[in-house]
Design a protein around this motif. Structure first.
Motif, PDB file in Angstrom:
ATOM      1  N   GLY A 154       9.619  13.859  19.543  1.00 54.04           N
ATOM      2  CA  GLY A 154       9.844  12.438  19.791  1.00 54.04           C
ATOM      3  C   GLY A 154       9.337  11.572  18.648  1.00 54.04           C
ATOM      4  N   MET A 155       8.163  11.911  18.098  1.00 51.58           N
ATOM      5  CA  MET A 155       7.631  11.154  16.967  1.00 51.58           C
ATOM      6  C   MET A 155       8.524  11.310  15.740  1.00 51.58           C
ATOM      7  SD  MET A 155       5.499   9.121  15.603  1.00 51.58           S
ATOM      8  CE  MET A 155       4.510   8.915  17.084  1.00 51.58           C
ATOM      9  N   TRP A 156       9.027  12.517  15.516  1.00 52.14           N
ATOM     10  CA  TRP A 156       9.912  12.769  14.373  1.00 52.14           C
ATOM     11  C   TRP A 156      11.188  11.929  14.500  1.00 52.14           C
ATOM     12  CZ3 TRP A 156      14.420  16.295  14.120  1.00 52.14           C
ATOM     13  CH2 TRP A 156      14.871  16.490  12.800  1.00 52.14           C
ATOM     14  N   LEU A 160      12.427   8.648  12.194  1.00 53.55           N
ATOM     15  CA  LEU A 160      13.684   8.778  11.450  1.00 53.55           C
ATOM     16  C   LEU A 160      14.739   7.757  11.869  1.00 53.55           C
ATOM     17  CD1 LEU A 160      14.383  12.606  11.079  1.00 53.55           C
ATOM     18  CD2 LEU A 160      13.745  10.983   9.286  1.00 53.55           C
ATOM     19  N   HIS A 161      14.830   7.469  13.157  1.00 55.40           N
ATOM     20  CA  HIS A 161      16.013   6.769  13.651  1.00 55.40           C
ATOM     21  C   HIS A 161      15.754   5.404  14.279  1.00 55.40           C
ATOM     22  CE1 HIS A 161      18.372  10.315  12.828  1.00 55.40           C
ATOM     23  NE2 HIS A 161      17.586  11.059  13.577  1.00 55.40           N
ATOM     24  N   SER A 162      14.512   5.050  14.571  1.00 59.47           N
ATOM     25  CA  SER A 162      14.262   3.738  15.154  1.00 59.47           C
ATOM     26  C   SER A 162      13.992   2.710  14.055  1.00 59.47           C
ATOM     27  CB  SER A 162      13.072   3.792  16.123  1.00 59.47           C
ATOM     28  OG  SER A 162      11.860   3.925  15.410  1.00 59.47           O
ATOM     29  N   ARG A 163      14.250   1.450  14.359  1.00 58.02           N
ATOM     30  CA  ARG A 163      14.002   0.376  13.393  1.00 58.02           C
ATOM     31  C   ARG A 163      12.519   0.302  13.024  1.00 58.02           C
ATOM     32  NH1 ARG A 163      16.551  -4.411  11.853  1.00 58.02           N
ATOM     33  NH2 ARG A 163      15.129  -6.118  11.292  1.00 58.02           N
ATOM     34  N   LEU A 164      11.659   0.388  14.052  1.00 58.46           N
ATOM     35  CA  LEU A 164      10.220   0.341  13.798  1.00 58.46           C
ATOM     36  C   LEU A 164       9.770   1.564  13.004  1.00 58.46           C
ATOM     37  CD1 LEU A 164       7.464  -0.968  14.205  1.00 58.46           C
ATOM     38  CD2 LEU A 164       7.327   0.163  16.445  1.00 58.46           C
ATOM     39  N   GLY A 165      10.319   2.717  13.334  1.00 55.10           N
ATOM     40  CA  GLY A 165       9.961   3.933  12.605  1.00 55.10           C
ATOM     41  C   GLY A 165      10.343   3.859  11.137  1.00 55.10           C
ATOM     42  N   ARG A 166      11.532   3.317  10.863  1.00 59.26           N
ATOM     43  CA  ARG A 166      11.947   3.167   9.464  1.00 59.26           C
ATOM     44  C   ARG A 166      11.055   2.165   8.738  1.00 59.26           C
ATOM     45  NH1 ARG A 166      17.221   3.654  11.825  1.00 59.26           N
ATOM     46  NH2 ARG A 166      17.418   1.382  11.941  1.00 59.26           N
ATOM     47  N   TYR A 181      11.555  -7.000   2.339  1.00 57.31           N
ATOM     48  CA  TYR A 181      12.556  -6.873   3.389  1.00 57.31           C
ATOM     49  C   TYR A 181      12.082  -7.464   4.714  1.00 57.31           C
ATOM     50  CZ  TYR A 181      15.888  -4.061   0.788  1.00 57.31           C
ATOM     51  OH  TYR A 181      16.838  -3.632  -0.120  1.00 57.31           O
ATOM     52  N   GLY A 182      10.959  -8.194   4.685  1.00 53.58           N
ATOM     53  CA  GLY A 182      10.526  -8.927   5.866  1.00 53.58           C
ATOM     54  C   GLY A 182       9.538  -8.213   6.753  1.00 53.58           C
ATOM     55  N   VAL A 183       8.984  -7.082   6.310  1.00 56.75           N
ATOM     56  CA  VAL A 183       7.998  -6.368   7.113  1.00 56.75           C
ATOM     57  C   VAL A 183       6.668  -7.111   7.056  1.00 56.75           C
ATOM     58  CG1 VAL A 183       6.656  -4.238   7.309  1.00 56.75           C
ATOM     59  CG2 VAL A 183       9.109  -4.128   6.808  1.00 56.75           C
ATOM     60  N   GLU A 184       6.050  -7.319   8.223  1.00 57.42           N
ATOM     61  CA  GLU A 184       4.750  -7.978   8.297  1.00 57.42           C
ATOM     62  C   GLU A 184       3.674  -6.905   8.385  1.00 57.42           C
ATOM     63  OE1 GLU A 184       1.525  -9.678   8.632  1.00 57.42           O
ATOM     64  OE2 GLU A 184       1.959  -9.242  10.729  1.00 57.42           O
ATOM     65  N   ALA A 190      -1.271  -2.409  12.633  1.00 58.18           N
ATOM     66  CA  ALA A 190      -1.889  -2.348  13.957  1.00 58.18           C
ATOM     67  C   ALA A 190      -1.059  -1.492  14.912  1.00 58.18           C
ATOM     68  CB  ALA A 190      -2.075  -3.758  14.515  1.00 58.18           C
ATOM     69  N   VAL A 191       0.264  -1.628  14.851  1.00 54.13           N
ATOM     70  CA  VAL A 191       1.136  -0.802  15.686  1.00 54.13           C
ATOM     71  C   VAL A 191       0.984   0.677  15.310  1.00 54.13           C
ATOM     72  CG1 VAL A 191       3.549  -0.230  16.186  1.00 54.13           C
ATOM     73  CG2 VAL A 191       2.812  -2.616  16.178  1.00 54.13           C
ATOM     74  N   THR A 192       0.921   0.950  14.011  1.00 58.58           N
ATOM     75  CA  THR A 192       0.784   2.334  13.555  1.00 58.58           C
ATOM     76  C   THR A 192      -0.530   2.939  14.035  1.00 58.58           C
ATOM     77  OG1 THR A 192       2.098   1.848  11.584  1.00 58.58           O
ATOM     78  CG2 THR A 192       0.748   3.837  11.541  1.00 58.58           C
TER      79      THR A 192
END
Length: 287
Positions: A154-156, A160-166, A181-184, A190-192
């Protein structure tokens, strides 16, 4: 041969649990460049959370894993946003001191709350097992391995495929480009860290179903997670899974042929060998 087959199966089941323990450490290390010396203490907290949910509230330890992971995610988000973000770009020595301090505080708080007694999570099926030929598969360990495998896959897929994961992978690879590209970064860091602690909490819940827990298991688990992350490679969750399986099998074989005293010696001997022959890890990308 029957004994060897049983030992190999035990090593694989143990390795799957090791792998999910190391996933959170590898994620935080790979993205934030923080070696979280308190990681094992958070695994310990997850184990105690599952123990409390089962003994006091009657929640099955496997069904309680989402609750444990959610609680550890919230704690990780708050710690990173309120404390670690202040020194995330400081020299690594500073983060080592902070996380070591967290490990000491969490250990003694756990001792104060739970005492130093060993605790176990014993659901009704804890003693059940399946027999496959000459090999016995304990039900609790088999279920823990299945959940560990599902969390790793699931983590892999998430990375690979989620917006947050990318966004997490982009920040790990190039912070400046990710900002453009707008990443805060503060929120993403904190999410990581929260995800890393959520994985640690889930791993602790799994660990509590197959082993005894006490407030002092954290340091040993941190050392094993560190070794697995290096052996498997920080940039690949599947590599961490391979590293965990590899370490579990090595420890089981060492226990059989040499003795249980030398299991940790073999683990860290393998770590030194991997660092010498392939510093990027077994499945990590070579520099």
């Amino acid at each position: 041969m029957d004994l060897l087959a049983q030992i190999l199966v035990n090593g694989i089941l143990l390795g799957g649990l090791y792998a999910v323990m190391a996933q959170g450490l590898a994620l935080v290390w790979g993205v934030l460049n923080i070696v979280n010396l308190a990681h094992g203490a958070f695994i310990m907290l997850g184990a105690y959370a599952s123990w409390y949910l089962y003994t006091d509230l009657g929640v099955d330890p496997f069904l309680g894993l989402p609750l444990t992971a959610a609680a550890l995610f919230a704690l990780g988000y708050a710690l990173q946003r309120g404390l670690l973000n202040l020194i995330v770009r400081a020299p690594m020595f500073n983060t080592l001191l902070i996380t070591f301090g967290l490990e000491v505080v969490l250990t003694y708080l756990a001792q104060l709350v739970f005492s130093a007694d060993f605790r176990t999570i014993n659901p009704p099926y804890a003693g059940d097992s399946y027999t496959l030929g000459a090999v016995t598969l304990p039900m609790a360990r088999l279920a823990a391995f299945g959940v560990a495998l599902a969390l790793t896959l699931g983590m892999w897929l998430f990375l690979l495929h989620s917006r947050l994961g990318r966004a997490i992978r982009a920040t790990a690879q190039n912070l400046v480009a990710a900002r453009l590209y707008g990443v805060e970064p503060r929120h993403l860091y904190a999410v990581t860290f929260g995800l890393g602690l959520a994985l640690a909490g889930a791993a602790g819940g799994l660990y509590g179903t197959v082993s005894q827990i006490n407030p002092y298991i954290g340091a040993t688990l941190t050392a094993k997670c560190f070794a697995i992350s290096i052996i498997g490679g920080l940039d690949n969750p599947l590599g961490v899974m391979v590293g965990g399986l590899f370490l579990g099998i090595i420890e089981s074989l060492t226990t059989l042929y040499v003795g249980p005293t030398f299991a940790d010696v073999a683990s860290f001997g393998i770590l030194v060998l991997v660092l010498f022959l392939r510093p990027s890890g077994l499945l990590g990308r070579a520099a």
